[in-house]
Motif scaffolding. Structure first.
Motif, short mmCIF file in Angstrom:
data_model
loop_
_atom_site.label_atom_id
_atom_site.label_comp_id
_atom_site.label_asym_id
_atom_site.label_seq_id
_atom_site.Cartn_x
_atom_site.Cartn_y
_atom_site.Cartn_z
N VAL A 375 43.39 44.74 52.46
CA VAL A 375 41.95 44.93 52.31
C VAL A 375 41.67 45.38 50.88
CG1 VAL A 375 39.89 46.04 53.22
CG2 VAL A 375 41.87 45.70 54.70
N LEU A 376 40.94 44.55 50.14
CA LEU A 376 40.59 44.85 48.76
C LEU A 376 39.11 45.21 48.66
CD1 LEU A 376 42.38 41.87 46.94
CD2 LEU A 376 43.27 44.18 47.32
N PRO A 377 38.76 46.06 47.70
CA PRO A 377 37.33 46.34 47.49
C PRO A 377 36.63 45.13 46.88
CG PRO A 377 38.64 47.41 45.81
CD PRO A 377 39.61 46.83 46.79
N GLU A 378 35.30 45.20 46.82
CA GLU A 378 34.52 44.09 46.28
C GLU A 378 34.95 43.76 44.86
OE1 GLU A 378 29.79 42.95 45.51
OE2 GLU A 378 30.36 44.87 46.42
N LYS A 379 35.21 44.79 44.07
CA LYS A 379 35.75 44.62 42.73
C LYS A 379 37.01 45.48 42.62
CE LYS A 379 31.28 43.65 40.56
NZ LYS A 379 30.31 44.05 39.52
N ASP A 380 37.98 45.03 41.85
CA ASP A 380 39.28 45.68 41.81
C ASP A 380 39.19 47.10 41.27
OD1 ASP A 380 41.92 46.08 42.12
OD2 ASP A 380 42.56 44.90 40.40
#
Length: 759
Positions: A375-380
């Motif tokens: 699960v990654l955030p909207e922007k790194d």
């Protein structure tokens, strides 16, 4: 002839006028009940016996789970096991089934898992369960009969209305199974009967009888809506009738002071709104008090609610999902995991349609390394959100671990659904330039927006923010050989569809071992009203989401003619089956009388414009108010289904069918002139100015009445015998035996009946 206003005064005279009339009038009016003597009592006994005979005959057959017994039997078992479950219907009817199970000593060990499972093999007291709706349905018939009697209709009309339901195959079918419909019908007719009795007390307001029937109306209303939410239609029927009655009481000619009028309003509000509401709440209180243990309904509720259950295993296993966690996503309906692998979609499908040739994204029922995503955030943000919990309504990206590609959806049709966009993955370098296509919102189905997402607990929709579609999979048809027979993943354009439900299933390779130190769940307290409001919202939203097509679903326009039906059970070896359908002659007769009524209203209004009339004011008043009340009840119980988007079936029409059966009896009396005779006799009785003329008119009207009542007996009995014959002819489909030959099945395949074994 009296005017409409005079007629209104006639039905609303006060006690002083009544005493004067009784002393002056030379004739005494007798109601139909008084005129027929003990014939009404004899008919009531016969009807009651026939009701019990038709409902209880071979109640033990079949000794297998039938139709929706898989649901309501299961719910009773959950009550007996005190395990929390979720259902779209209020608890009262299901609690009654559980009470029956408790009375006979059943422990709820049998879970009614599938149609056709043997009851005898598992020693299930199914006959006791089925006896409850059969008993209530049997009691419904005498109440229908008494309703017609108390409303002032003739004995033939009362028998006709009752017989429409007595010999109706649809009412009988669903009164012999572990279903809620017979309970709802019983509560509905009791409410209508109570209102008729209350209305008859209008000349003695605030008396003991007045209060008794007013309170019983409230109890009946609460029962209808506590069994099924469509009981609200009965609320609307009685509510409109009460408002019209209050409007009439407001007239200055009624002689009521404002204080007395306000009392009428307050007492009705208390008995018809407040009392039903608190009874309704009471059944939910019982529901929550019994279901103290975790069960299959946990997943539909919030984390706060689940904490009120005793040691919920889901709550103890649930872990907060953090950004950069390695997770698996599981589809609720198909129990399949979000999956991808290096193989790609073919450049062209079998039908020549071109694909993106991207990496395949599928769903599988087994666990392997290709099910793991990060699960990654909207922007790194250089991993600044590392260790932060993921919350509902967050926008995230998913990185496929084994191929190091990012999940994406775009404007390319999926392999199996050309209307839905394809899901694929792209390498990290391509994901940068296609960033908007890689964003997904974790939209909650019932949790609060600020809640943290937990594994095995929260249910959510994964919404592609750019295309506004929901990630979805299905197992009705799977991918061909190039897709290894796996389920496809695509974007469902109906983002509210409940089959879009996903949950975070597990967290893999957790780096922070302290997150694994799970504390055993301690039972917490939660305000009853908070639990009740949350459950109401879940019930309504889930009910509205039941939009999938069903092979036995039907449109309301077909219901009055009984065109469709429902296959409930079958036994291929003996060619036995239970098929839910109405007695078509009764249903068509109701439609005929409804058309006659509407035609009469239109003709009457047109002639009144021309200063002419089809009938007297007193007959018109009775036709508009009494027949109109039952016709209005049918309208309220039927027309709202046309604006509903959820699944609809023929059995939803049963309350409306009941109201139309009562209506049919009133029009029967009108067409045979019995309504005219009743009004003439009543008016002659209270016309104190011309006693000699009254006696002559009374004798003449009685002679006409006696002649027409003979005609009514002949016609009504002919119709009733025809109803009985039709019921017997279709009874093998109602009771599930005896088995029929192929030719016999074909003979019974009329209208839109979808019978088993008919070729």
């Amino acid at each position: 002839m009296s005017s409409p206003n005079d007629q209104l005064h006639l039905f609303a005279f006060n006690k002083k006028d009544a005493n004067k009339t009784s002393k002056t009038a030379k004739l005494n009016y007798k109601s139909p009940g008084e005129r027929y003597g003990n014939q009404f009592d004899i008919a009531l006994i016969v009807i009651t016996c026939l009701a019990f005979a038709t409902r209880f005959w071979k109640l033990s057959h079949p000794n297998e789970v039938v139709f929706d017994e898989v649901h309501f039997g299961k719910f009773a078992s959950y009550y007996l096991r005190q395990q929390y479950f979720f259902d779209v219907h209020p608890p009262f009817g299901k609690l009654l089934f559980a009470f029956i199970g408790w009375l006979v000593g059943f422990d709820g060990s049998f879970m009614f898992d599938d149609i056709g499972i043997s009851y005898n093999k598992y020693k299930v007291p199914y006959v006791a369960y089925r006896s409850l709706p059969a008993f209530l349905s049997s009691c419904t018939l005498p109440i229908i009969f008494l309703t017609m009697k108390e409303a002032g209709y003739s004995l033939p009309a009362s028998i006709l209305s009752t017989s429409i339901v007595l010999f109706d195959n649809a009412h009988i079918s669903f009164s012999r199974l572990i279903l809620l419909d017979a309970m709802l019908i019983f509560a509905t007719v009791c409410t209508i009967y109570s209102y008729i009795m209350f209305y008859k007390q209008r000349h003695s307001p605030f008396s003991y009888s007045w209060w008794k029937w007013l309170i019983l109306i409230g109890v009946g209303l609460s029962s209808t809506i506590s069994i099924k939410y469509i009981g609200v239609f009965t609320f609307m029927t009685i509510g409109v009738a009460v408002i019209i009655n209050l409007w009439s009481l407001l007239g200055i000619e009624r002689g009521l002071s404002i204080f007395i009028f306000i009392q009428h309003i307050i007492y009705r509000l208390f008995c018809l709104i407040i009392i039903p509401f608190f009874i309704y709440l009471f059944w939910f209180y019982v529901h929550f008090e019994i279901l103290k243990n975790p069960g299959p309904g946990d997943a539909f509720m919030t984390t706060e609610f689940r904490d009120t259950l005793q040691n919920s295993p889901l709550a103890r296993q649930g872990l907060a999902v953090h950004y950069y966690d390695k997770i698996t996503l599981k589809h609720i309906d198909t129990n399949a995991f979000l999956h991808s692998h290096p193989e790609r979609y073919p450049v062209k499908y079998e039908n020549g349609r071109v694909s993106s040739n991207g990496q395949q994204v599928t769903a599988v029922s087994f666990e392997d390394q290709n099910n793991i995503w990060i699960v990654l955030p909207e922007k790194d943000e250089n991993k600044q959100r590392l260790g932060y919990p993921v919350k509902y309504n967050d926008t995230v990206r998913f990185l496929h671990v084994s191929t190091q590609t990012i999940l994406l959806s775009h404007d390319v049709a999926s392999p199996l659904y050309i209307t839905n966009p394809e899901f694929t993955t792209v390498p990290l370098d391509q994901a940068i330039e296609r960033h908007p296509y890689t964003l997904f919102q974790l939209r909650p189905t019932h949790n609060k927006a600020e809640d943290i997402v937990y594994t095995k607990l929260g249910i959510l929709h994964v919404i592609h923010t750019f295309a506004n579609v929901a990630m979805w999979t299905h197992n009705d048809v799977c991918l061909p050989e190039w897709g290894f027979g796996q389920q496809e993943i695509n974007g469902n354009t109906d983002i509210a569809d409940r089959s879009n439900n996903w949950m975070f299933n597990t967290i893999m390779d957790m780096n922070d071992s302290s997150r694994l130190n799970i504390t055993v769940n301690v039972t917490k307290r939660m305000n009853f009203f908070k639990k009740w409001i949350h459950l109401q919202m879940r019930m309504f939203s889930h009910n509205n989401a039941l939009t999938e097509k069903h092979p036995y679903g039907s449109h309301p326009i077909t219901w009055p003619l009984g065109i469709d039906g429902i296959a409930c059970w079958s036994k291929k070896s003996d060619k036995k089956q239970i098929y839910f359908h109405g007695n078509v002659l009764g249903w068509w007769l109701e439609c005929f009388f409804l058309i006659v009524f509407v035609s009469l209203l239109i003709a009457d209004r047109i002639l009144l414009k021309r200063k002419s009339s089809l009938f007297s004011d007193s007959v018109r008043y009775r036709l508009y108010t009494s027949s109109g009340f039952f016709g209005f009840a049918w309208t309220i119980h039927y027309l709202p289904f046309f604006i509903m988007k959820r699944q609809l079936f023929l059995h939803h029409y049963l309350p409306a069918h009941l109201c139309l059966a009562l209506f049919t009896g009133t029009i029967f009396d009108f067409l045979l002139g019995l309504t005219y005779c009743e009004c003439a006799l009543k008016q002659a009785t209270y016309n104190v100015k011309k006693p000699c003329s009254n006696r002559y008119n009374n004798d003449r009207t009685n002679s006409v009445y006696n002649h027409r009542i003979k005609q009514a007996w002949l016609i009504s009995m002919s119709i009733v015998i025809t109803f009985a014959g039709t019921y017997i002819y279709f009874s093998p489909l109602t009771y599930g035996e005896p088995g029929l030959s192929d030719s016999d099945i074909l003979k019974r395949r009329i209208l839109g009946f979808k019978l088993q074994f008919s070729g």
